[in-house]
Design a protein around this motif. Structure first.
Motif, PDB file in Angstrom:
ATOM      1  N   TRP A  64      -3.608 -47.329 -19.266  1.00  0.00           N
ATOM      2  CA  TRP A  64      -2.856 -47.002 -20.472  1.00  0.00           C
ATOM      3  C   TRP A  64      -2.211 -45.617 -20.390  1.00  0.00           C
ATOM      4  CZ3 TRP A  64      -0.809 -49.703 -24.166  1.00  0.00           C
ATOM      5  CH2 TRP A  64      -0.365 -49.066 -25.327  1.00  0.00           C
ATOM      6  N   GLU A  65      -2.949 -44.650 -19.904  1.00  0.00           N
ATOM      7  CA  GLU A  65      -2.441 -43.281 -19.853  1.00  0.00           C
ATOM      8  C   GLU A  65      -1.144 -43.168 -19.057  1.00  0.00           C
ATOM      9  OE1 GLU A  65      -3.867 -38.889 -18.169  1.00  0.00           O
ATOM     10  OE2 GLU A  65      -5.317 -40.517 -18.393  1.00  0.00           O
ATOM     11  N   GLY A  66      -1.013 -43.999 -18.009  1.00  0.00           N
ATOM     12  CA  GLY A  66       0.155 -43.907 -17.138  1.00  0.00           C
ATOM     13  C   GLY A  66       1.271 -44.873 -17.471  1.00  0.00           C
ATOM     14  N   SER A  89      -7.866 -43.147 -25.684  1.00  0.00           N
ATOM     15  CA  SER A  89      -6.994 -42.003 -25.440  1.00  0.00           C
ATOM     16  C   SER A  89      -5.519 -42.418 -25.465  1.00  0.00           C
ATOM     17  CB  SER A  89      -7.294 -41.380 -24.079  1.00  0.00           C
ATOM     18  OG  SER A  89      -8.620 -40.929 -24.002  1.00  0.00           O
ATOM     19  N   TYR A  90      -4.649 -41.488 -25.799  1.00  0.00           N
ATOM     20  CA  TYR A  90      -3.193 -41.671 -25.764  1.00  0.00           C
ATOM     21  C   TYR A  90      -2.735 -42.851 -26.620  1.00  0.00           C
ATOM     22  CZ  TYR A  90      -3.564 -38.419 -21.872  1.00  0.00           C
ATOM     23  OH  TYR A  90      -3.841 -37.318 -21.095  1.00  0.00           O
ATOM     24  N   SER A  91      -3.450 -43.100 -27.705  1.00  0.00           N
ATOM     25  CA  SER A  91      -3.107 -44.225 -28.581  1.00  0.00           C
ATOM     26  C   SER A  91      -2.836 -43.716 -29.992  1.00  0.00           C
ATOM     27  CB  SER A  91      -4.261 -45.244 -28.618  1.00  0.00           C
ATOM     28  OG  SER A  91      -5.393 -44.674 -29.268  1.00  0.00           O
ATOM     29  N   THR A  92      -2.203 -44.566 -30.797  1.00  0.00           N
ATOM     30  CA  THR A  92      -1.988 -44.210 -32.194  1.00  0.00           C
ATOM     31  C   THR A  92      -3.319 -44.081 -32.933  1.00  0.00           C
ATOM     32  OG1 THR A  92      -1.663 -46.573 -32.658  1.00  0.00           O
ATOM     33  CG2 THR A  92       0.308 -45.236 -32.352  1.00  0.00           C
ATOM     34  N   GLN A  93      -4.314 -44.852 -32.486  1.00  0.00           N
ATOM     35  CA  GLN A  93      -5.643 -44.756 -33.083  1.00  0.00           C
ATOM     36  C   GLN A  93      -6.265 -43.388 -32.832  1.00  0.00           C
ATOM     37  OE1 GLN A  93      -4.247 -47.215 -31.121  1.00  0.00           O
ATOM     38  NE2 GLN A  93      -5.881 -48.669 -30.699  1.00  0.00           N
ATOM     39  N   ALA A  94      -6.071 -42.875 -31.620  1.00  0.00           N
ATOM     40  CA  ALA A  94      -6.599 -41.554 -31.286  1.00  0.00           C
ATOM     41  C   ALA A  94      -5.948 -40.478 -32.140  1.00  0.00           C
ATOM     42  CB  ALA A  94      -6.381 -41.266 -29.806  1.00  0.00           C
ATOM     43  N   ILE A  95      -4.640 -40.591 -32.327  1.00  0.00           N
ATOM     44  CA  ILE A  95      -3.924 -39.614 -33.157  1.00  0.00           C
ATOM     45  C   ILE A  95      -4.457 -39.640 -34.585  1.00  0.00           C
ATOM     46  CG2 ILE A  95      -1.682 -39.031 -34.161  1.00  0.00           C
ATOM     47  CD1 ILE A  95      -0.431 -40.151 -31.546  1.00  0.00           C
ATOM     48  N   TYR A  96      -4.631 -40.834 -35.127  1.00  0.00           N
ATOM     49  CA  TYR A  96      -5.150 -40.956 -36.493  1.00  0.00           C
ATOM     50  C   TYR A  96      -6.555 -40.375 -36.571  1.00  0.00           C
ATOM     51  CZ  TYR A  96      -6.355 -42.908 -41.039  1.00  0.00           C
ATOM     52  OH  TYR A  96      -6.734 -43.047 -42.358  1.00  0.00           O
ATOM     53  N   ALA A  97      -7.403 -40.720 -35.594  1.00  0.00           N
ATOM     54  CA  ALA A  97      -8.789 -40.243 -35.617  1.00  0.00           C
ATOM     55  C   ALA A  97      -8.861 -38.723 -35.597  1.00  0.00           C
ATOM     56  CB  ALA A  97      -9.556 -40.821 -34.427  1.00  0.00           C
ATOM     57  N   GLU A  98      -8.045 -38.102 -34.765  1.00  0.00           N
ATOM     58  CA  GLU A  98      -8.071 -36.643 -34.662  1.00  0.00           C
ATOM     59  C   GLU A  98      -7.498 -35.984 -35.917  1.00  0.00           C
ATOM     60  OE1 GLU A  98      -6.024 -36.352 -30.895  1.00  0.00           O
ATOM     61  OE2 GLU A  98      -7.904 -35.877 -29.860  1.00  0.00           O
TER      62      GLU A  98
END
Length: 253
Positions: A74-76, A140-149
């Motif tokens: 996913w990261e790449g 990591s590097y997901s919209t879910q990660a952005i929301y969580a942070e």
């Protein structure tokens, strides 16, 4: 003896160019993650399966091109698309303004809200307010990660990020997390597969409905338009609904 170029007819040159161009256009290289069931996952032979893959194959059939698939972490995903290692990403990628600065998206092929899973015996009741002092996992590097942070981290939760959604979910099942945030449909599928003694879904997070679409390079306008036409066609003639019914008992479009 070689003929001078001038003796080759204009028609022959046109035919040569047409055949060469057609051969080049017959294959569409598509990337998917292979770690996001039921949307994309791999079997023991590392062959991709899932809703994303079935949709991609239906689109290629409609466009009269051959799909070739590659798995990509996913990261790449976006860097490799920009490096022209493949032509499109069909991997449940959510459309965001930040991503649109680098790549282009087709029309959506499904829409999903965010949800949170917790252990069955958890005292957490509210996915939006009850994580202060607790630990939440996301990919990591997901919209879910952005929301969580931005939401949980700012409210006093510890946010742990993982390379794949499967790893985050596995850590919840092992008791190392208090909750996992993810797109609703893969999270629901995981909860169902994890067994009745494991985990439960708290519910949708208000205001998080997001489109998932196919990603292409910004300069590939013609490809994006062809994919959009093919999407419209498979939705209109029932092909999309038939594919979706293999995986979901409800409408995700």
């Amino acid at each position: 003896m070689k003929k001078p170029l001038s003796t080759i007819s204009t028609a022959s040159l046109w035919l040569l160019c047409t055949v060469t161009g057609a051969a080049h256009a017959e294959t569409l290289r598509i990337a998917s993650e292979g770690a996001y069931p039921p949307f994309n996952y791999v079997d023991s032979t590392n062959t991709l399966h899932g809703f994303d893959i079935d949709i991609a194959n239906a689109l290629c059939e409609r466009m009269k091109v051959t799909c070739t698939f590659v798995t990509q972490d996913w990261e790449g995903m976006i860097p490799a698309l920009l490096a022209k290692k493949y032509d499109a990403i069909v991997a449940s990628m959510n459309v965001t303004e930040e991503r649109k600065k680098k790549i282009s998206f087709t029309n959506r092929y499904y829409r999903t809200p965010l949800s949170v899973a917790v252990a069955n015996d958890s005292g957490i009741r509210d996915a939006q307010t009850d994580f202060k002092g607790l630990t939440v996992g996301a990919q990591s590097y997901s919209t879910q990660a952005i929301y969580a942070e931005e939401r949980y981290g700012a409210a006093g939760a510890t946010v742990k990020l993982y390379p794949s959604q499967d790893e985050a979910a596995s850590n919840l099942a092992a008791g190392r997390l208090d909750g996992v945030i993810a797109d609703k449909y893969p999270l629901l599928a995981w909860v169902e597969s994890a067994g009745k003694d494991c985990c439960k879904i708290l519910g949708d997070i208000d205001g998080t409905n997001t489109d998932a679409a196919i990603a292409v390079r910004q300069e590939d306008v013609a490809l994006r338009e062809r994919l959009n036409r093919a999407l419209d066609e498979i939705v209109a003639d029932g092909t999309y609904k038939k594919i979706a019914s293999r995986y979901f008992a409800f409408d995700i479009y």
